[in-house]
Design an enzyme around this catalytic site. Sequence first.
Site, short mmCIF file in Angstrom:
data_model
loop_
_atom_site.label_atom_id
_atom_site.label_comp_id
_atom_site.label_asym_id
_atom_site.label_seq_id
_atom_site.Cartn_x
_atom_site.Cartn_y
_atom_site.Cartn_z
N LYS A 192 35.46 54.89 50.01
CA LYS A 192 35.55 55.64 51.26
C LYS A 192 36.46 54.88 52.22
CE LYS A 192 33.56 55.90 55.23
NZ LYS A 192 34.70 56.42 56.07
N GLU A 267 31.15 42.01 55.20
CA GLU A 267 31.96 41.15 56.05
C GLU A 267 32.01 41.84 57.40
OE1 GLU A 267 34.39 40.09 58.39
OE2 GLU A 267 36.05 40.69 57.09
N CYS A 302 39.23 40.56 62.07
CA CYS A 302 37.93 39.90 62.18
C CYS A 302 38.04 38.39 62.27
CB CYS A 302 37.06 40.31 61.00
SG CYS A 302 37.84 40.02 59.40
N GLU A 402 32.79 39.93 70.13
CA GLU A 402 34.03 40.23 69.41
C GLU A 402 34.74 41.37 70.13
OE1 GLU A 402 35.51 40.73 64.84
OE2 GLU A 402 33.77 41.90 65.44
#
Length: 502
Positions: A192, A267, A302, A402
């Site tokens: 996906k 992750e 990231c 973040e």
Amino acid sequence: MALTVRQHVDAAALKDGLLLVDGQWRQARAGRTWTHHHPATGEAIGDFAVADADDVDDAVRSARRAFDEGPWPSTRAGERSRLLRRYADLLRENADDLRARQALDNSVPLSFGTVYAGSVDVAADVFDHHAGWIDKAGGETLPPYQGGDHLAMTFREPVGVVAAVLPWNAPFLLFAQKLAPALAAGCTVVVKPSEYATFSVLRMVELLLEAGIPDGVVNVVTGPGDPTGEALITHPQVDKVSFTGSREVGRRIVEASAGTMKRVSLELGGKSPAIVFPDADVGLAGMTAMGMVTLGLSGQACVAHTRALVHRDAYDEFVGAAELIAGAVTYGDPFDPGVLSSPLINQRQLDRVLGFIDKGQEEGARLVTGGGRPDGDLSAGHFVQPTVFADVDNAMTVARQEIFGPVLTVVPFTDEDEAVRMANDSEYGLGAGVYTSDVRRAFRVAKRIRTGTVGINGFQVEPHLPFGGYKQSGLGREGGRSAFEAYTELKTVLLPLTDELM
């Protein structure tokens, strides 16, 4: 004249609006579609199928049949390896086309196409690397223990049907890091892609079919998290979910996996520190950290070192170098070779990043540069100026959350212990950097930091190295032997010792 990317779109060459199930491209059952708007211009440039629960069920059952009844899990190691290497060659041969499709997806500029996250060649290297593991998936032969009468052998077998859920920021790399070890191990896969990066993934799958992957071994369902992603991660016939993305979705995957004990690899992002000591090349450290935060993905990575912890004796020099890089970044048409960075992916992310910038100023951080949006031709896109915050306290929101945008926060420290303490004072633990000319200190600090990867005077992720995080940065590793083994189950077989075997 307004900025446009329509001139680069050849609708006839783009397989939009289709799913891949059991080797066949087809429409979604309900006919729903998702319109992709380009992040640099706001233009509608493609419509993609929205797979619902029935479409996902078709794809998973196709993968299930290909695993339980098909030849792929038992295909000879040499044949499977040759196919993956043939695919790696096709990726390299079609690199220009793939980079153009990525530019249509997420506006990562072509100038960034040879840098790690945007590189087709690195994705090809990942497939080459894992092709080399296929004939090395051995176990052990263990002698009887304390007078026992059985010989024991262990075997590695493919885990089964894998749901590979990809992010939008690095489709080449993440496609490779998930599918290469899964296919090498003998698994079948339902992919996906992110709804914001579908053009490039569909082309990568087309090339996989061209390489000769059997029908049903790889299937593709497109659409957003609801309904497509949710139907996939909760499907009872999925044996493992591999996901890269937000913590919130990662937590949902862990919850959803409990019912059928799915294996998971996650992750989930980071707030990676770069620790800079005064004996380092401070100017280079400042340019490197700011480059990771601004160039190419515009901080939407990231592992970007968005939290710089800088010794007070090097502080002003570091901030000056970061500001210099911020002023050199160019934006615009991703197909223009002079453009170095991308916009943010969508309006929601733009609003989120601007909110963090406002929050940083409210909490007392000093805005050195940036903080706003460009005007003129760029005003229709989701662009944010490269931003540097100085005099940041490690407890401030901009130092802890973040941001996923072109924002660097610079925090001062006095000694090594304080730097390590601040580096570890985070919910995340994905990556870090240590900048120093003292080799002993470099290794000493690297061992004390609780992150999955630490770069010394630089940072890079390689196909043969494990990559992943501590704490809320995720579970498991991608890359290298550890990734290959994550797509296997370990079986023990006991063989009674008879006279014939003695």
